[in-house]
Design a protein around this motif. Structure first.
Motif, PDB file in Angstrom:
ATOM      1  N   LEU A   1     -11.355   2.628 -13.783  1.00 53.39           N
ATOM      2  CA  LEU A   1     -12.581   3.088 -14.418  1.00 53.39           C
ATOM      3  C   LEU A   1     -13.751   2.116 -14.258  1.00 53.39           C
ATOM      4  O   LEU A   1     -14.876   2.412 -14.677  1.00 53.39           O
ATOM      5  CB  LEU A   1     -12.339   3.346 -15.920  1.00 53.39           C
ATOM      6  N   ALA A   2     -13.494   0.938 -13.655  1.00 59.06           N
ATOM      7  CA  ALA A   2     -14.573  -0.036 -13.512  1.00 59.06           C
ATOM      8  C   ALA A   2     -15.629   0.474 -12.545  1.00 59.06           C
ATOM      9  O   ALA A   2     -15.330   1.203 -11.598  1.00 59.06           O
ATOM     10  CB  ALA A   2     -14.007  -1.366 -13.024  1.00 59.06           C
ATOM     11  N   ALA A   3     -16.862   0.047 -12.739  1.00 51.14           N
ATOM     12  CA  ALA A   3     -17.964   0.517 -11.893  1.00 51.14           C
ATOM     13  C   ALA A   3     -17.802   0.047 -10.454  1.00 51.14           C
ATOM     14  O   ALA A   3     -18.078   0.779  -9.512  1.00 51.14           O
ATOM     15  CB  ALA A   3     -19.283   0.027 -12.469  1.00 51.14           C
ATOM     16  N   ALA A   4     -17.357  -1.197 -10.265  1.00 52.92           N
ATOM     17  CA  ALA A   4     -17.132  -1.726  -8.912  1.00 52.92           C
ATOM     18  C   ALA A   4     -15.752  -2.361  -8.872  1.00 52.92           C
ATOM     19  O   ALA A   4     -15.599  -3.567  -9.019  1.00 52.92           O
ATOM     20  CB  ALA A   4     -18.205  -2.759  -8.582  1.00 52.92           C
ATOM     21  N   PRO A   5     -14.718  -1.537  -8.709  1.00 46.01           N
ATOM     22  CA  PRO A   5     -13.345  -2.061  -8.840  1.00 46.01           C
ATOM     23  C   PRO A   5     -13.030  -3.070  -7.745  1.00 46.01           C
ATOM     24  O   PRO A   5     -13.316  -2.841  -6.572  1.00 46.01           O
ATOM     25  CB  PRO A   5     -12.474  -0.818  -8.714  1.00 46.01           C
ATOM     26  N   GLU A   6     -12.412  -4.167  -8.158  1.00 48.62           N
ATOM     27  CA  GLU A   6     -11.989  -5.175  -7.189  1.00 48.62           C
ATOM     28  C   GLU A   6     -10.488  -5.419  -7.248  1.00 48.62           C
ATOM     29  O   GLU A   6      -9.917  -5.937  -6.287  1.00 48.62           O
ATOM     30  CB  GLU A   6     -12.731  -6.503  -7.443  1.00 48.62           C
ATOM     31  N   ALA A   7      -9.866  -5.071  -8.369  1.00 46.30           N
ATOM     32  CA  ALA A   7      -8.421  -5.301  -8.498  1.00 46.30           C
ATOM     33  C   ALA A   7      -7.699  -4.533  -7.417  1.00 46.30           C
ATOM     34  O   ALA A   7      -8.022  -3.382  -7.136  1.00 46.30           O
ATOM     35  CB  ALA A   7      -7.953  -4.843  -9.879  1.00 46.30           C
ATOM     36  N   PRO A   8      -6.724  -5.158  -6.743  1.00 45.64           N
ATOM     37  CA  PRO A   8      -6.005  -4.456  -5.677  1.00 45.64           C
ATOM     38  C   PRO A   8      -5.155  -3.338  -6.258  1.00 45.64           C
ATOM     39  O   PRO A   8      -4.488  -3.535  -7.277  1.00 45.64           O
ATOM     40  CB  PRO A   8      -5.126  -5.549  -5.054  1.00 45.64           C
ATOM     41  N   PRO A   9      -5.189  -2.161  -5.632  1.00 48.98           N
ATOM     42  CA  PRO A   9      -4.350  -1.069  -6.123  1.00 48.98           C
ATOM     43  C   PRO A   9      -2.889  -1.321  -5.783  1.00 48.98           C
ATOM     44  O   PRO A   9      -2.591  -2.084  -4.868  1.00 48.98           O
ATOM     45  CB  PRO A   9      -4.880   0.135  -5.357  1.00 48.98           C
ATOM     46  N   PRO A  10      -1.956  -0.684  -6.494  1.00 50.88           N
ATOM     47  CA  PRO A  10      -0.532  -0.830  -6.161  1.00 50.88           C
ATOM     48  C   PRO A  10      -0.278  -0.331  -4.728  1.00 50.88           C
ATOM     49  O   PRO A  10      -0.834   0.683  -4.314  1.00 50.88           O
ATOM     50  CB  PRO A  10       0.182   0.043  -7.193  1.00 50.88           C
ATOM     51  N   VAL A  11       0.552  -1.075  -3.991  1.00 57.25           N
ATOM     52  CA  VAL A  11       0.742  -0.800  -2.558  1.00 57.25           C
ATOM     53  C   VAL A  11       1.977   0.063  -2.324  1.00 57.25           C
ATOM     54  O   VAL A  11       3.074  -0.311  -2.736  1.00 57.25           O
ATOM     55  CB  VAL A  11       0.893  -2.133  -1.783  1.00 57.25           C
ATOM     56  N   PRO A  12       1.806   1.206  -1.658  1.00 57.78           N
ATOM     57  CA  PRO A  12       2.968   2.079  -1.419  1.00 57.78           C
ATOM     58  C   PRO A  12       3.991   1.402  -0.505  1.00 57.78           C
ATOM     59  O   PRO A  12       3.647   0.539   0.286  1.00 57.78           O
ATOM     60  CB  PRO A  12       2.357   3.279  -0.693  1.00 57.78           C
ATOM     61  N   ASP A  13       5.265   1.802  -0.635  1.00 59.46           N
ATOM     62  CA  ASP A  13       6.282   1.318   0.308  1.00 59.46           C
ATOM     63  C   ASP A  13       6.668   2.465   1.242  1.00 59.46           C
ATOM     64  O   ASP A  13       6.026   3.500   1.259  1.00 59.46           O
ATOM     65  CB  ASP A  13       7.502   0.739  -0.438  1.00 59.46           C
ATOM     66  N   GLU A  14       7.745   2.291   2.015  1.00 63.10           N
ATOM     67  CA  GLU A  14       8.096   3.272   3.045  1.00 63.10           C
ATOM     68  C   GLU A  14       8.820   4.487   2.503  1.00 63.10           C
ATOM     69  O   GLU A  14       8.922   5.499   3.167  1.00 63.10           O
ATOM     70  CB  GLU A  14       9.016   2.617   4.106  1.00 63.10           C
ATOM     71  N   SER A  15       9.317   4.408   1.268  1.00 63.37           N
ATOM     72  CA  SER A  15      10.196   5.475   0.769  1.00 63.37           C
ATOM     73  C   SER A  15       9.439   6.733   0.399  1.00 63.37           C
ATOM     74  O   SER A  15       8.233   6.707   0.169  1.00 63.37           O
ATOM     75  CB  SER A  15      10.943   4.989  -0.472  1.00 63.37           C
ATOM     76  N   ALA A  16      10.188   7.817   0.298  1.00 63.46           N
ATOM     77  CA  ALA A  16       9.646   9.069  -0.225  1.00 63.46           C
ATOM     78  C   ALA A  16      10.051   9.172  -1.689  1.00 63.46           C
ATOM     79  O   ALA A  16      11.195   8.866  -2.049  1.00 63.46           O
ATOM     80  CB  ALA A  16      10.215  10.248   0.558  1.00 63.46           C
ATOM     81  N   TRP A  17       9.119   9.594  -2.504  1.00 61.02           N
ATOM     82  CA  TRP A  17       9.353   9.666  -3.949  1.00 61.02           C
ATOM     83  C   TRP A  17       9.144  11.080  -4.457  1.00 61.02           C
ATOM     84  O   TRP A  17       8.191  11.762  -4.064  1.00 61.02           O
ATOM     85  CB  TRP A  17       8.409   8.689  -4.666  1.00 61.02           C
TER      86      TRP A  17
END
Lengths: 209, 294, 223
Positions: C115-131
């Motif tokens: 929700l931040a106006a200028a987000p800098e925090a890294p988003p969670p990184v996907p892995d190779e699996s299917a979920w």
């Protein structure tokens, strides 16, 4: 055929019957009853028609029925050649009746909250809201499981009177201050229901354009 | 809930029941501007009204006026006079009390919704508006300084089923409207009668604010319609209002923002702009978003 | 009405639950958002408020790739700009008329928003699996209480791995992992959005996992 429905537009219970009438393509005479502010359903003349002083009431020839759940059963039993709205097989019939009775039982707390907030009825609304949330959680958990089993209706692969019975007061829950932010499965089920062919709106429940 | 100290709000005649709502021998407890009150109907039908203290004891007596099918009271010493609405005295009209509907929002959101035409095709689709005709044509607003009321005139909108009579006849029409804000808590409209273009039906909303974001909206009407029953007219109006109620309870914030930067109006919102300007000039703070109340 | 939001990724719900042509409500740490999507394309997370008269956009309807407000039909394109005002069909709405939009990412089948106006925090990184989606479950307990249980494996395994952004990963006894994404909804109310790794008999396991979550909720709320 001679179907006559004593009806009030804002009543969720009456809406259940109007929905099935529409799905089945049935013609009927609608007798409007001045539920509010007139309280016509509590007058001696109406008490002759239903001693409980409640809506809806259906007249079908010589038969006169009260209780929207019973009316849904009668209409599905008598006028649905496909047999889909009230399936008779032993795997479906019991569950459909269970949810139909849930709609007329535990779910009615949502109707009470709505009557309090919208029409000024005096009752313990906090308790009604809490009870409604208990009922909605049970329905949401059930629909979530159904989704994991590949189904989107309350019972089986197509909508039944269980869905019709549960729909109005769930869709109108906001009228009683009961939000649906915690019930994702219910939200998607409501949307699927509103997309059914011959679905008709009611005040507070829009049709899709 | 505490009682408001806002003098503008206190010096209004505020609806607290409809005529006949309290039966002889019965009483009705309710809340006006945070003040608990009790309406008592004596066996001969006379009504009396008192403030109620927290312990339930009756306090000072409050004056009552019964008019337009409504019962009004006031908590103030110099209330603004009730509006004159001539249509209620015309003998060939159906005078219809639609009861009251509870709405959890500020009274001004209710008034603005009533003034608004741009929502008719979206909220009252195929009745008061159609998705094929969404344009709101220019209209006029004015502050009638004599009465100190806000009016919107020369309003016209295409409607598939403008009234119960029109719905029965199956004809769409270009409906002509006039809107009138009679006080911070009341609004009405004039709409041309379906088959008598020289006369107007009137529909009034009188609002009982219990608190800043909790109201009862009472609707009362004087309608020219020989064919529909009063029950059918009530049905039509209640349907419309229950559709609006979903909007009213889901506007954020519920308190009215008066700062011009908060919400973006267009030309179709001329009446709401005039209404907010007028409200600001009264100095009323009850029901107004805090930061901009000054 | 300016609020400063912290720069962090918050779970919103399961991607599968936000169906095409729908707009739905969510509450992220007390703040209301509308989550919508068009026929294809990504999930959008916007402030739940139309800039016209404050109507909640979660009540809106979706046509094509536009979200329209239920009140006056103002329609907004995916970048948030208003494209059409039905009351003035010939008007090109000024660029200033805009819904407030937020950054979105999908991680293991779960929608996250910042929700931040200028987000800098890294988003969670996907892995190779299917979920595969299991369910979202809403618990009437604070995030601290729910987090303590998630960190301890939530009943799916002996322990959990804290992946950040409220995400806990549990290796179950059978093959495959379960992801629990915690969302603070409001004080005393927390959501868990749960997906499971698609291995072997994923379908049957998902039902079991869903039922375990219901038991977990009952247990958390009983104490």
């Amino acid at each position: 055929m001679g179907l006559r429905l004593y009806d009030y537009t804002l009543s969720g219970s009456c809406y259940k019957v109007r929905l099935l009438m529409n799905f089945l393509g049935l013609e009927y005479e609608r007798v409007p009853v001045d539920f509010y502010p007139g309280r016509e359903h509590k007058t001696p003349a109406f008490l002759e028609i239903n001693a409980l002083g409640q809506l809806p009431v259906l007249e079908d020839g010589a038969l006169r029925l009260r209780d929207s759940q019973a009316i849904l059963c009668h209409l599905a039993n008598t006028y649905d050649p496909s047999g889909k709205w009230l399936p008779r097989d032993s795997a479906s019939f019991g569950p459909v009746m269970m949810w139909v009775m849930f709609a007329g039982g535990e779910m009615m707390a949502a109707s009470a909250a709505r009557l309090h907030d919208a029409l000024g009825y005096q009752l313990d609304v906090e308790r009604a809201r809490a009870n409604a949330h208990v009922a909605f959680r049970i329905l949401d958990d059930h629909l979530t499981e159904r989704l994991l089993q590949g189904g989107r209706w309350i019972v089986g692969e197509h909508p039944t009177i269980a869905d019709i019975a549960c729909f109005p007061y769930t869709a109108l829950s906001g009228d009683g201050g009961i939000g649906q932010k915690d019930y994702p499965a219910i939200r998607n089920w409501l949307r699927a229901f509103r997309r059914l062919p011959r679905f008709k709106a009611a005040p507070g429940i829009p049709e899709f354009a | 809930m505490s009682v408001t100290v806002d003098q503008i709000a206190l010096n209004q005649w505020i609806v607290c029941a409809w005529m006949g709502q309290v039966a002889p021998g019965a009483r009705r407890d309710t809340v006006v501007l945070g003040q608990r009150i009790r309406l008592t109907c004596l066996v001969d039908g006379a009504l009396a009204c008192h403030e109620l203290a927290a312990d339930g004891s009756a306090g000072r007596q409050l004056p009552l006026i019964q008019r337009y099918e409504m019962v009004f009271t006031t908590l103030g010493a110099e209330p603004r006079p009730l509006p004159e609405i001539a249509e209620f005295t015309e003998s060939d009209r159906k005078i219809v009390n639609c009861g009251s509907v509870g709405v959890n929002t500020s009274p001004y959101r209710i008034i603005e919704n009533f003034l608004d035409m741009a929502h008719l095709c979206f909220v009252h689709t195929d009745v008061l508006g159609s998705l094929d005709n969404t344009e709101v044509y220019s209209y006029k607003t004015e502050h009638r300084t004599g009465l100190d009321e806000v009016w919107a005139t020369d309003c016209a909108f295409f409607q598939p089923a403008a009234s119960k009579a029109a719905a029965v006849s199956g004809g769409g029409q270009l409906t002509h409207y006039k809107y009138r804000v009679m006080s911070p808590f009341s609004v009405m409209l004039y709409k041309n009668v379906y088959d008598e273009p020289d006369r107007d039906d009137v529909i009034c909303v009188f609002i009982q604010p219990l608190g800043e974001t909790q109201c009862f909206a009472y609707m009362t009407m004087a309608i020219v319609d020989a064919n529909s029953t009063v029950g059918e007219l009530i049905d039509f109006q209640q349907t419309i209002f229950l559709q609006d109620r979903v909007i009213l309870e889901n506007q954020r914030p519920a308190l009215l923002p008066l700062a011009t930067s908060a919400e973006i109006p267009t030309r179709a919102d001329l009446s709401s702009i005039a209404f907010r300007r007028w409200l600001k000039a009264t100095g009323i703070r009850f029901g107004i978003l805090r930061a901009e109340a000054a | 009405m300016q609020i400063t939001h912290s720069d962090r990724w918050l779970a919103v719900g399961l991607e599968a639950q936000f169906e095409p042509f729908s707009s739905q409500p969510a509450v992220l740490d007390g703040y209301g958002v509308a989550v919508w999507r068009g026929p294809t394309g990504p999930v959008q997370v916007w402030e739940d408020r139309c800039p016209h008269r404050g109507m909640r956009l979660s009540f809106g309807f979706v046509k094509g790739d536009r979200l329209s407000c239920m009140y006056h039909g103002w329609s907004f394109q995916p970048d948030g700009h208003c494209r059409r005002i039905p009351a003035h069909p010939d008007l090109e709405p000024p660029k200033t008329i805009c819904a407030k939009t937020f950054a979105v990412t999908i991680f293991r089948g779960i929608v996250f928003a910042n929700l931040a106006a200028a987000p800098e925090a890294p988003p969670p990184v996907p892995d190779e699996s299917a979920w595969a989606p299991v369910r979202s479950i809403y618990v009437n307990r604070s995030i601290e209480v729910v987090r303590a249980r998630a960190a301890a494996g939530a009943g799916f395994g002996p322990t959990a791995c804290d992946l950040g952004a409220g995400v806990y990963e549990v290796a179950t006894d059978a093959s495959g992992r379960v992801t629990l994404a915690l969302q603070p909804a409001e004080p005393g109310r927390t959501a868990m959005h749960v997906t499971s790794e698609l291995t072997g008999s994923a379908g049957e396991r998902r039902l079991d996992i869903a039922r375990l979550l219901v038991s977990l909720r009952r247990d958390l709320e009983a104490h």
